[in-house]
Design a protein around this motif. Structure first.
Motif, PDB file in Angstrom:
ATOM      1  N   GLN A 137     -43.924 -15.856  12.208  1.00  0.00           N
ATOM      2  CA  GLN A 137     -44.600 -14.563  12.275  1.00  0.00           C
ATOM      3  C   GLN A 137     -44.408 -13.822  10.945  1.00  0.00           C
ATOM      4  O   GLN A 137     -43.421 -14.049  10.241  1.00  0.00           O
ATOM      5  CB  GLN A 137     -44.018 -13.712  13.413  1.00  0.00           C
ATOM      6  CG  GLN A 137     -43.859 -14.438  14.738  1.00  0.00           C
ATOM      7  CD  GLN A 137     -45.166 -14.919  15.317  1.00  0.00           C
ATOM      8  OE1 GLN A 137     -46.204 -14.296  15.106  1.00  0.00           O
ATOM      9  NE2 GLN A 137     -45.134 -16.028  16.051  1.00  0.00           N
ATOM     10  N   LYS A 139     -43.077 -11.264   8.433  1.00  0.00           N
ATOM     11  CA  LYS A 139     -41.765 -10.623   8.483  1.00  0.00           C
ATOM     12  C   LYS A 139     -41.894  -9.115   8.504  1.00  0.00           C
ATOM     13  O   LYS A 139     -42.594  -8.516   7.676  1.00  0.00           O
ATOM     14  CB  LYS A 139     -40.903 -11.062   7.294  1.00  0.00           C
ATOM     15  CG  LYS A 139     -39.456 -10.599   7.409  1.00  0.00           C
ATOM     16  CD  LYS A 139     -38.571 -11.228   6.357  1.00  0.00           C
ATOM     17  CE  LYS A 139     -37.117 -10.818   6.552  1.00  0.00           C
ATOM     18  NZ  LYS A 139     -36.225 -11.426   5.540  1.00  0.00           N
ATOM     19  N   LEU A 140     -41.207  -8.487   9.446  1.00  0.00           N
ATOM     20  CA  LEU A 140     -41.163  -7.039   9.595  1.00  0.00           C
ATOM     21  C   LEU A 140     -39.710  -6.589   9.528  1.00  0.00           C
ATOM     22  O   LEU A 140     -38.788  -7.400   9.664  1.00  0.00           O
ATOM     23  CB  LEU A 140     -41.777  -6.621  10.939  1.00  0.00           C
ATOM     24  CG  LEU A 140     -43.260  -6.942  11.133  1.00  0.00           C
ATOM     25  CD1 LEU A 140     -43.679  -6.616  12.562  1.00  0.00           C
ATOM     26  CD2 LEU A 140     -44.118  -6.195  10.136  1.00  0.00           C
ATOM     27  N   LEU A 144     -37.835  -3.817  14.523  1.00  0.00           N
ATOM     28  CA  LEU A 144     -39.276  -3.649  14.708  1.00  0.00           C
ATOM     29  C   LEU A 144     -39.932  -5.015  14.924  1.00  0.00           C
ATOM     30  O   LEU A 144     -40.750  -5.187  15.835  1.00  0.00           O
ATOM     31  CB  LEU A 144     -39.903  -2.954  13.498  1.00  0.00           C
ATOM     32  CG  LEU A 144     -41.446  -2.832  13.517  1.00  0.00           C
ATOM     33  CD1 LEU A 144     -41.894  -1.996  14.710  1.00  0.00           C
ATOM     34  CD2 LEU A 144     -41.949  -2.233  12.203  1.00  0.00           C
ATOM     35  N   GLY A 145     -39.575  -5.998  14.095  1.00  0.00           N
ATOM     36  CA  GLY A 145     -40.149  -7.323  14.241  1.00  0.00           C
ATOM     37  C   GLY A 145     -39.842  -7.935  15.597  1.00  0.00           C
ATOM     38  O   GLY A 145     -40.729  -8.508  16.260  1.00  0.00           O
ATOM     39  N   VAL A 148     -42.041  -6.128  18.214  1.00  0.00           N
ATOM     40  CA  VAL A 148     -43.465  -6.446  18.096  1.00  0.00           C
ATOM     41  C   VAL A 148     -43.761  -7.847  18.617  1.00  0.00           C
ATOM     42  O   VAL A 148     -44.772  -8.075  19.297  1.00  0.00           O
ATOM     43  CB  VAL A 148     -43.920  -6.299  16.630  1.00  0.00           C
ATOM     44  CG1 VAL A 148     -45.296  -6.923  16.419  1.00  0.00           C
ATOM     45  CG2 VAL A 148     -43.932  -4.834  16.224  1.00  0.00           C
ATOM     46  N   TYR A 149     -42.878  -8.800  18.342  1.00  0.00           N
ATOM     47  CA  TYR A 149     -43.177 -10.191  18.661  1.00  0.00           C
ATOM     48  C   TYR A 149     -42.630 -10.649  20.013  1.00  0.00           C
ATOM     49  O   TYR A 149     -43.001 -11.733  20.481  1.00  0.00           O
ATOM     50  CB  TYR A 149     -42.648 -11.102  17.557  1.00  0.00           C
ATOM     51  CG  TYR A 149     -43.265 -10.807  16.204  1.00  0.00           C
ATOM     52  CD1 TYR A 149     -44.647 -10.665  16.062  1.00  0.00           C
ATOM     53  CD2 TYR A 149     -42.472 -10.652  15.063  1.00  0.00           C
ATOM     54  CE1 TYR A 149     -45.216 -10.385  14.833  1.00  0.00           C
ATOM     55  CE2 TYR A 149     -43.038 -10.373  13.827  1.00  0.00           C
ATOM     56  CZ  TYR A 149     -44.414 -10.234  13.723  1.00  0.00           C
ATOM     57  OH  TYR A 149     -44.975  -9.950  12.502  1.00  0.00           O
ATOM     58  N   GLN A 242     -34.894 -10.414  11.666  1.00  0.00           N
ATOM     59  CA  GLN A 242     -35.976 -10.848  12.553  1.00  0.00           C
ATOM     60  C   GLN A 242     -35.811 -12.307  12.977  1.00  0.00           C
ATOM     61  O   GLN A 242     -36.064 -12.660  14.135  1.00  0.00           O
ATOM     62  CB  GLN A 242     -37.325 -10.664  11.857  1.00  0.00           C
ATOM     63  CG  GLN A 242     -38.510 -11.170  12.670  1.00  0.00           C
ATOM     64  CD  GLN A 242     -39.823 -11.008  11.946  1.00  0.00           C
ATOM     65  OE1 GLN A 242     -40.220  -9.887  11.640  1.00  0.00           O
ATOM     66  NE2 GLN A 242     -40.503 -12.107  11.655  1.00  0.00           N
TER      67      GLN A 242
END
Length: 555
Positions: A137, A139-140, A144-145, A148-149, A242
Motif C-alpha cells: 500500500q 506509505k502513510l 493513519l496508514g 486507512v488500510y 505502517q
C-alpha cells in the motif's frame, strides 16, 4: 568429573521430541577464553554462541533436552518421516537481525515465504477482519496508514465507526507508558483490560478483536497481562510503523531450514553442543562464576563445566528449575525474585487430511472459539514447499496458547476440537477426513507478562561480573523488539555476547541492528509525554493531570 570446555550454553528445554539431525563439526578455534551459556528458547543462547564462537571463544552449549533448541526445535516421525514443530514461527517486518542471520549463513534457497495476509474468524465462522500486506500500500504516517488500510476490512455489521475509532484512543498511553521508569512501573501494575476500558476502547472492539488478538500475540487474556507489556508489544508489532505487522513464514520446518544451518555454523567454528545436560548449579570463586554443574540425563552423572563467562539464556521455567537446586543463586534476591514469575501452557497440533481444501489465507486466528484460549491455524500447503504441489492433500498446523485446559485432554479429544473449529471457519473441512495427526503439549513453555512482573524480571547484567542473562523475558534491553519475540530473544543473545566480549576483552562486539527509527510525529508525541511527566510528576497514566483524556465508556 571435570570437563575442560569453553563457552557454555545451556538449554533447559523440555525433552519432548526425537532429535533432529545436526551438521558435522569443523575445525576448532584456539580456546583462549571459555564461556558457558544456558538457553531454553533457542534463539538467545544460539545467538550468543554463534557470535562468541566466531570471535575465537571456546563455546559449549548445554541443553537439558536431547533435542537441542527449545522452542526452535523440530523433528520428523521415525516411521512416517512427517515433520513436527514446537509451534509455527512468524517473521515480522522488524526482525532485521534474524533476517541478517539468514543472510550471513548464506542459506539457499531463501527459507522465507513472501509476506502474507491473515484472517480472523469468529466462533460462528464469520470473518471478523483480514490483515493486509502493508508494504503493498502507499506509505502513510504511522497510525493513519494502519487505520486507512485496516478499518475497511472489519465486518461493518459487527463494528461501528465508533468501535473502530476507539482503538485510536490508545495513542496517548502508547506515547506515555515508557516516558520514564516510574511511568513504566505504573503501567506494569495495571491490567491491559483496565487500560483498554479507561482509555475509551469500546467493549465490542475489546471482546471481538483486541482480546483474541492478545491471546495469540502475548498468549494470555487481557485481564492477566501487564498494560506496559501490551503497549510495547502493540507498538513493536503494529503501531510503530505502517509496515510493522507484515509477516512472512518459513518455507519448511524452522529447525531444518534455519536452525540446523546455524548449529552447523557454530560447530564449524569449534562450538560444542551437548544435549541431555541439565544445569543444576553454578560454581563461584572470589565473586566470579568459574563453571556450572550439570547432570547428564542419560547416565545420571554430574559433570563440572569450567568457564570464564556464563550466559544464562534460559526461559523462566528452566531458570526456576535451576534455582530450586542451586544454593548459590537462590541466596541472592535478584535470582529469588524470578520465582515470582509465571509461564504459559501451549499445545501444538498438526493434521494431515485426505483431500485438499481451499483456505483463503495461509495464517488465521480462531477468535473467541475457546474461553481464554488463543488459537491459530495455518494451511501449510500455502507455506511449506513440501506440501505445495497441486493435488497434495491439506496439512493444517493449529496452535493453542494459554491452553491450560487442553493439557489434561487426550490427543483424540484435542484433534476433534480442532477439526470442529476448522469446519466452522472453512466448511470444506467438515467433509474432510484426518488421516494422521500429531499433538505436542508444552506446559509452562513461554513467558507470561503478567501485571507487576516487570519488577521481578532480571536484567542482562547480574551481580556476578561474568554471568549474564538472555531471553525475551529479561528487561533493560536497549532495543525496540518487545514481547514474545524471536527477534528480541535473538538480540538479547547478541547483547549478552557483547557483554562477554567487554568483560573478557577478547574479540569484537556483534552488530545489532535497531528497529526502524520513530517517525517525526511520534518523536514529537513522545517528547510531549515526557514533558508532561516532568511538569506534572503526579499526573495519572492517561491524559491531563488528574483525569483521563478519554473517559471510560460503558462496558
Amino acid at each position: 568429573e571435570d570437563m575442560d570446555v569453553g563457552l557454555r550454553i545451556v538449554n533447559q528445554s523440555q525433552p519432548h521430541a526425537q532429535p533432529a539431525p545436526r551438521g558435522a563439526s569443523g575445525a576448532i578455534h584456539p580456546r583462549q577464553q571459555r564461556t558457558l551459556s544456558s538457553s531454553e528458547a533457542g534463539g538467545a543462547g544460539f545467538g550468543a554462541a554463534k557470535h562468541l564462537a566466531e570471535q575465537g571463544y571456546a563455546v559449549t552449549l548445554l541443553d537439558a533436552s536431547r533435542n537441542v533448541g527449545g522452542l526452535s526445535s523440530g523433528w520428523r516421525d521415525a516411521s512416517s518421516n512427517r515433520p513436527m514443530e514446537a509451534g509455527m514461527k512468524g517473521f515480522w517486518y522488524q526482525y532485521h537481525n534474524i533476517f541478517k542471520l539468514v543472510s550471513d549463513l548464506a542459506i539457499t534457497p531463501n527459507p522465507f515465504t513472501d509476506w502474507t495476509e491473515s484472517s480472523f474468524y469468529g466462533p460462528d465462522g464469520k470473518l471478523i477482519t483480514t490483515g493486509p500486506v502493508f508494504q503493498r500500500q502507499p506509505k502513510l504516517p504511522t497510525m493513519l496508514g494502519q487505520a486507512v488500510y485496516t478499518f475497511p476490512r472489519f465486518d461493518a455489521e459487527m463494528f461501528s465507526p465508533a468501535d473502530l475509532a476507539s482503538i485510536l484512543a490508545m495513542f496517548p498511553s502508547m506515547m506515555d507508558f515508557n516516558s520514564s521508569e516510574e511511568a513504566y512501573e505504573a503501567y506494569d501494575q495495571m491490567t491491559a483490560k483496565e487500560l483498554f476500558r479507561s482509555s475509551g476502547v469500546t467493549s465490542r472492539m475489546y471482546e471481538k478483536f483486541l482480546k483474541p488478538l492478545l491471546l495469540v500475540g502475548l498468549f494470555a487474556p487481557a485481564e492477566e497481562l501487564s498494560a506496559a507489556s501490551v503497549l510495547e508489544t502493540l507498538y513493536f508489532y503494529a503501531a510503530g510503523h505502517q509496515n510493522d505487522f507484515d509477516v512472512c513464514w518459513c518455507r519448511g520446518p524452522v529447525s531444518e531450514r534455519i536452525f540446523e544451518p546455524l548449529v552447523s555454523h557454530i560447530e564449524s567454528k569449534g562450538g560444542v553442543i551437548k544435549g541431555g545436560q541439565a544445569v543444576v548449579d553454578v560454581q563461584v570463586d572470589s565473586g566470579r562464576v568459574t563453571g556450572v554443574l550439570a547432570k547428564d540425563l542419560d547416565t545420571k552423572e554430574d559433570h563440572t563445566y569450567k568457564a570464564d563467562a556464563v550466559v544464562m539464556a534460559v526461559g523462566i521455567n528452566g531458570m526456576q528449575a535451576i534455582l530450586r537446586s542451586s544454593d548459590t543463586l537462590a541466596g541472592l534476591d535478584e535470582f529469588r525474585r524470578i520465582m515470582n514469575l509465571r509461564c504459559i501452557d501451549c499445545v501444538a497440533t498438526r493434521l494431515w487430511f485426505d483431500k485438499r481444501v481451499d483456505v483463503s489465507t495461509p495464517s488465521n486466528v480462531f477468535a473467541g472459539f475457546e474461553e481464554n484460549i488463543g488459537g491459530t491455524f495455518f494451511h501449510l500447503n500455502d507455506l511449506h514447499d513440501e506440501y505445495a504441489a497441486e493435488g497434495k492433500p491439506s496439512v493444517i498446523t493449529a496452535d493453542f496458547y494459554h491452553a491450560n485446559e487442553f493439557i489434561p485432554m487426550s490427543d483424540e479429544d484435542i484433534i476433534d476440537r480442532v477439526k470442529m473449529h476448522l469446519g466452522t471457519c472453512i466448511p470444506g473441512f467438515q467433509q474432510a477426513k484426518v488421516n494422521e495427526y500429531n499433538v505436542v503439549k508444552f506446559p509452562k513453555a513461554v513467558t507470561h507478562f503478567s501485571p507487576g512482573s516487570h519488577r521481578n524480571r532480571p536484567k542482562q547484567r547480574t551481580s556476578f561480573p561474568n554471568l549474564f542473562m538472555a531471553g525475551d523475558w529479561v528487561k533493560g534491553l536497549d532495543h525496540g523488539a518487545n514481547g514474545l519475540s524471536q527477534e528480541r530473544a535473538f538480540v538479547t543473545g547478541l547483547a549478552a555476547a557483547n557483554e562477554v566480549v567487554e568483560a573478557l576483552r577478547q574479540g569484537n562486539k556483534a552488530e545489532i541492528i535497531p528497529v526502524e527509527a520513530d517517525e517525526p510525529h511520534i518523536v514529537l508525541a513522545k517528547m510531549m509525554a515526557k514533558q508532561r511527566r516532568l511538569v506534572f510528576p503526579k499526573a495519572g497514566n492517561l491524559g491531563l493531570p488528574g483525569r483521563n483524556l478519554f473517559p471510560p465508556r460503558m462496558w
